[in-house]
Design a protein around this motif. Sequence first.
Motif, PDB file in Angstrom:
ATOM      1  N   CYS A  62       2.752  -1.100 -12.940  1.00 29.69           N
ATOM      2  CA  CYS A  62       1.540  -0.759 -12.178  1.00 29.69           C
ATOM      3  C   CYS A  62       0.647   0.235 -12.919  1.00 29.69           C
ATOM      4  O   CYS A  62      -0.452  -0.100 -13.335  1.00 29.69           O
ATOM      5  N   VAL A 122      -6.039   3.363  -3.334  1.00 26.54           N
ATOM      6  CA  VAL A 122      -4.616   3.136  -3.090  1.00 26.54           C
ATOM      7  C   VAL A 122      -4.071   4.337  -2.335  1.00 26.54           C
ATOM      8  O   VAL A 122      -4.226   5.477  -2.770  1.00 26.54           O
ATOM      9  N   VAL A 157      -0.115  -0.907  -4.579  1.00 26.58           N
ATOM     10  CA  VAL A 157      -1.052  -1.265  -5.650  1.00 26.58           C
ATOM     11  C   VAL A 157      -1.402  -2.748  -5.576  1.00 26.58           C
ATOM     12  O   VAL A 157      -2.574  -3.128  -5.657  1.00 26.58           O
TER      13      VAL A 157
END
Length: 122
Positions: free
Chosen positions: A14, A33, A78
């Motif tokens: 990520c 996020v 994410v």
Amino acid sequence: MQVIKSEMNIYFDCDDTLVIWGKVKKKDKCVLVTDPYDGSQHYLKPHIGHLKILKDRKARGATIHVWSAGGYKWAQAVVKALGIEQYVDFVCSKPVMYVDDLEAHEILGERLYLGKDSAYGT
């Protein structure tokens, strides 16, 4: 026991691979996020080039795994913030160990190192 019936498993990290941390110049090009562990919010820049690789590999039949050292909940957050759920098959925490009789370079296949400034574009 769960079995992943795929001969082409590809793993994407990520942080600084799918989303880029750092100074954000324009929030309109970022995704928000929310950290599922502490509720903090972060504007992160999607790495367009790396996301294209993910989508291209999925279109070619790959099973896509997204992982994070930040934990599986962070990886899931994410993926959702990027809106790529339809391309991702699994999310998990980054492995902390593997046990095998072979060195990593002998079993893990091609490693595509993509720094946040890679030629694949941002």
